[in-house]
Design an enzyme around this catalytic site. Structure first.
Site, short mmCIF file in Angstrom:
data_model
loop_
_atom_site.label_atom_id
_atom_site.label_comp_id
_atom_site.label_asym_id
_atom_site.label_seq_id
_atom_site.Cartn_x
_atom_site.Cartn_y
_atom_site.Cartn_z
CG ASP A 121 -1.84 -1.04 6.20
OD1 ASP A 121 -1.46 -2.13 5.71
OD2 ASP A 121 -1.24 0.02 5.98
C1 BGC Z 1 1.16 -1.37 3.89
C2 BGC Z 1 0.01 -1.51 2.95
C3 BGC Z 1 0.12 -2.79 2.19
C4 BGC Z 1 0.13 -3.95 3.19
C5 BGC Z 1 0.23 -5.31 2.55
C6 BGC Z 1 1.34 -2.61 4.77
O1 BGC Z 1 2.58 -2.61 5.39
O2 BGC Z 1 1.02 -0.23 4.69
O3 BGC Z 1 -0.06 -0.40 2.10
O4 BGC Z 1 -0.90 -2.92 1.27
O5 BGC Z 1 1.25 -3.79 4.03
O6 BGC Z 1 1.48 -5.50 1.99
#
Ligand code: BGC
Length: 925
Positions: A705
């Site tokens: 993530d």
């Molecule tokens: C989230 C993800 C997301 C990523 C990119 C993170 O803050 O937890 O689910 O895909 O950001 O935006």
């Protein structure tokens, strides 16, 4: 020639069907719904105007051309009249009480202040209308859990008062809930509305699908994907939810209905799988048998009511308690009919492998540790239209214990805790607790023994990735040409807003440096997800219904068709993988991201995710399953350690992912921010290598993530421990600003130098990345194969300005300037340009302009950063003199699409200057 046709009308129609099919009708006394043609309707609740299309955070940031609110859709509906006077009362009040957007990331309020209604208003409305619609809205999302308070999980006093007064004054009252996930429902028995409908968050077409149900164009067929209990405290996970450091999963596999049907039936208000229709169905078992390990059941579903409709027949198993202990019901299959006309029937058939009835023995109590087993006894199969009313339809007898699959111990807990287990009593089952089996293997020693072969650097032999693609050279031989530094760069994704891929997207990976590009490795693109495509530079996209709504449709075929549309939209926007589906389990109703996820049940979750992937795979793009695994709380998500038994992981938290990998051939997955049993999942070898790849056969790419932390077991987590990530076979660190400069000071190279990471391990990740790229549209473009272009039809609205994908980013040194001479500054016009600053941070932005208008003239110029308004420069008339206005602007990324929007004509703009005040780096955040 175009190979794909993205028909916007079809997209809309499919979404509209999903919205209608996902709405769950919980109550419908005296045939209140559907609203009869010719009725006059009074609509209460401000949510009629400001419908929540989705929850908040990355999964909610889809730019849209419009959102059809329930009010819009009702107004378009010829068969019903709205109470215009009441509407005006609301409009006047809204003038004084505008929508509160909150501030910034995770700063949106869970709900909006509701308009108080007087008895007088309500009685007047009741006197002139046949029915009241009461709209209630809630949101929540990333970094912001729901709370068990009024305005979030509970109704506010104003809402309660509105319900009280309206339900007292009207004979027919319909409460519509525009919410991300379930909320407290005790008010139903207090105020007795005659109908209650969960409409969830339906995306940009939400109002349309909702009104189809309200007016009876479509009979509801949605079924609850979660159990609604009396109180938040009735959910066994609540006691262990919301802590900063750890979440102990004491309820073990007894999540949702698995808990309630076993231990606390009387606490349930609305059972899992429940949902009413406008018609009535009769289901009878047509046939049930078992042969060669397959249980075959078929049902005849007959519509004995008076309008067409669809029904969902769910199959549950009651396993023998055995030594392991089991829930009273577990969903093992479900299917939805097509539309059955009144008086007609349809036969649904199910083939269920008996292996699907097995349980995971994590402690070895059956003598078969780490195996899926069928303990001896009777397996009772139930079928029905919700978990509670399902009736027995077959029995499968196991005479002696059978091992279904022999696996190995992985991800086991190291912290002692107790877990729930049923014990039989006279009244059913009561809860006891047993010690959870703890880890017995030395995972680190096992990992070391399993390290891949360590191949040497061969130097540049002139091979490109195209040679691998055309099978002229092996992937290994190709990668052996890359230096350690090249490989270290390859495991860094670039973002957000990487200039190498579609503007405004979350990340680029693969060819993220010139050197890698020179080897013919292009940069693949990923973008949030899950409910539509997020492009922060303002490009609009189709905003989809939320995950909970989609799960409630129980309609897999529809899911495939709908996500085929998203697949084409991804292609059109040059995106290789969506960052979704989100498929964490609704462990507790308070989790802020439940709206993105499907259900409390892993089978429904896995099947839904698999269907979405199959849809996207039809057109050669994919989705990234997330978050792997046990991302069940947003509060302190970067540091939360989930302490879970191996059995609960296997049967609940990993199960959906397993289904999506095995059934749909998933080839992208995202790990979580937090830890499971002490290891941050990005560095969790047991999960990312042993289970995902070795057991399930996953052959794709695993990414972290965004800015996730990683640790070595026992060590503190940090954002630069990429060595631990690579060793675990999490292939990509998402995301950094300039991958070949190693801006996060990651430890890949230093760990290679000290021997704690091998080149073989690094090569293994690079190979996974390359394999992903070679099966994605980005490779077709790199090879010069004429891209399978997507022709868009049926889009009648102007899609903002179509963004120029290849707009050059103008490099800005500190204090640098861009000339804006001769741009159009007429009222309502805008000018878009892309900048590459030296680094992210706080800047002084100065615009120099002049105008011959009078000194009281106001000419606002809004600066939008990635389509989000940043600041406004309001110029007055300058008497023809050049005047400079300066504002402070924060740039989260060094690459940004900027837009100047001109509110009133009359300005001549000369230039814009950027002077850095303070740098910002994610690693210091
Ligand atoms: C989230 C993800 C997301 C990523 C990119 C993170 O803050 O937890 O689910 O895909 O950001 O935006």
């Amino acid at each position: 020639m175009s190979h794909y046709m993205l028909d916007w009308n079809q997209y809309r129609a499919l979404a509209r069907t999903a919205i209608a099919e996902g709405a769950v009708l919980l109550r419908n006394e005296h045939d209140t719904l559907p609203i009869k043609a010719g009725s006059t309707v009074s609509v209460f609740g401000r949510n009629q105007f400001a419908y929540y299309k989705s929850g908040t955070g990355s999964g909610g940031m889809v730019n849209v051309t419009h959102v059809t609110t329930p009010l819009d859709a009702l107004q378009r509906c010829d068969e019903i009249r709205l109470n215009g006077e009441l509407l005006q009362v609301y409009e006047a009040w809204l003038e004084e009480n505008p929508f509160d957007k909150g501030t910034g990331w995770a700063g949106e309020p869970w709900s909006q202040k509701e308009m108080p209604v007087s008895d007088e208003i309500v009685l007047q409305a009741a006197a002139k209308s046949d029915l009241a619609l009461i709209m209630i809205g809630r949101t929540a999302g990333e970094d912001r859990d729901n709370s068990a308070d009024p305005g979030s999980y509970l109704l506010t006093d104003t809402e309660r008062d509105m319900l009280h007064k309206v339900c007292r004054a009207f004979e027919k009252t319909v409460v519509v809930l525009n919410v991300g996930n379930i909320i407290d429902m005790q008010w139903v028995s207090e105020f007795h509305p005659s109908a209650v409908l969960y409409a969830w968050q339906g995306g940009m077409e939400g109002g349309e699908g909702l009104v189809d149900v309200l007016t009876g164009k479509v009979a509801p067929s949605g079924k609850l994907a979660d159990t609604i209990a009396q109180s938040i405290d009735d959910y066994p996970s609540t006691a262990n939810f919301g802590y900063e450091d750890k979440a102990i999963y004491q309820e073990d596999i007894y999540v949702g209905y698995r808990y309630f049907e076993t231990f606390a039936k009387d606490k349930v208000l609305y059972p899992f799988g429940f949902g009413l229709s406008y018609t009535t169905f009769q289901t009878e078992v047509a046939q049930a048998s078992e042969s060669d390990g397959l249980i075959e059941i078929s049902f005849k579903v007959t519509n004995i009511g008076s309008v067409p409709g669809k029904e969902v027949v769910q199959i549950y198993v009651e396993k023998p308690q055995g030594l392991l202990g089991n829930p009273a019901r577990s969903l093992i299959a479900f299917a939805k009919t097509s539309t059955i006309e009144a008086g007609e029937s349809e036969v649904l058939t199910y083939s269920i492998p008996v292996g699907d009835l097995a349980c995971y023995d994590d402690g070895g109590v059956t003598g078969n540790k780490s195996c899926y087993v069928l303990e001896s006894g009777t397996y009772r199969i139930y079928a029905g239209t919700d978990v509670r009313s399902a009736t027995p339809c077959f029995e499968y007898q196991v005479d002696a214990l059978r091992v279904i699959s022999r696996l190995s111990e992985n991800m086991a807990p190291v912290t002692a805790f107790t877990r729930m287990k049923p014990v039989s009593s006279e009244t059913g089952y009561t809860v006891t607790y047993e010690e959870v089996p703890l880890r017995t293997v030395n995972s680190e020693a096992r990992r070391l023994a399993e390290r891949p072969e360590n191949r040497e650097y061969t130097g540049d032999k002139g091979y490109t990735l195209a040679d691998v693609y055309h099978q002229k050279v092996s992937l290994d031989a190709f990668l052996d040409q890359l230096t350690d530094d090249d490989l270290a760069c390859m495991v860094r994704g670039e973002g957000m807003n990487s200039p190498k891929v579609t503007p405004g997207t979350a990340g680029a990976f693969g060819g993220v440096s010139d050197r890698l590009n020179a080897f013919g490795i292009p940069a693949a693109c990923c973008s949030d997800g899950p409910s539509g495509i997020r492009m922060d530079c303002g490009t609009t996209a189709f905003s989809m219904p939320n995950g909970t709504l989609l799960a409630c449709t129980f309609n897999l075929a529809l899911m495939e068709d709908l996500y085929e549309m998203t697949g084409m939209e991804l292609r059109k926007n040059r995106i290789d993988t969506l960052l979704g589906p989100g498929m964490n389990i609704h462990r507790n109703p308070l989790n802020g991201r439940n709206f993105e996820y499907f259900s409390e049940d892993p089978l429904l979750t896995g099947k839904m995710a698999a269907a979405q992937l199959k849809g996207m795979h039809r057109v050669g793009v994919t989705g990234t399953l997330k978050h792997f695994c046990a991302n069940n709380q947003e509060f302190h998500r970067h540091d939360l350690n989930s302490i879970v038994s191996e059995r609960a992981l296997r049967e609940i938290y990993l199960k959906g992912f397993e289904i999506a990998v095995k059934e749909a051939g998933a080839y992208a997955i995202m790990t979580t921010y937090g830890a499971v049993n002490g290891v941050w999942t990005a560095g969790l070898y047991d999960q990312n290598t042993r289970i995902l790849r070795d057991e399930w056969g996953f052959q794709g790419v695993v990414m972290t993530d965004w800015w996730a932390k990683i640790n070595d077991e026992g060590g503190a987590p940090s954002r630069n421990n990429t060595a631990a990530m690579i060793r675990a076979q999490n292939d990509l660190y998402m995301v950094v600003e300039q991958p070949d400069a190693n801006p996060m000071d990651d430890n890949t190279s230093s760990s290679l130098a000290d021997g704690s990471l091998t080149r073989g391990e690094l090569l293994r990740c690079a190979a996974n990345v390359c394999r992903f790229i070679m099966r994605s549209p980005v490779m077709e473009r790199a090879l010069g194969v004429k891209e399978r272009s997507v022709e868009v039809v049926g889009l009648d609205e102007v899609n903002d300005e179509e963004l120029d994908f290849d707009m050059p980013y103008q490099p800005i040194v500190d204090g640098g300037q861009i000339s804006l001479e001769n741009i159009d500054t007429s009222t309502g016009s805008s000018h878009v340009f892309a900048v590459a600053l030296e680094e992210p941070g706080k800047y002084e932005v100065t615009i120099t302009a002049r105008s011959s208008a009078g000194e009281l003239a106001q000419m606002p110029v809004t600066l939008l950063q990635n389509n989000v308004p940043s600041t406004i420069f309001t110029f007055n008339g300058t008497d023809g003199q050049w005047v400079s206005l300066t504002r402070e602007v924060f740039f989260f990324n060094k690459h940004a699409y900027l837009k100047l929007f001109f509110g009133l004509s009359g300005l001549e703009i000369r230039d814009i200057t950027f002077k850095q005040l303070q740098p910002f780096h994610m690693k210091d955040a």
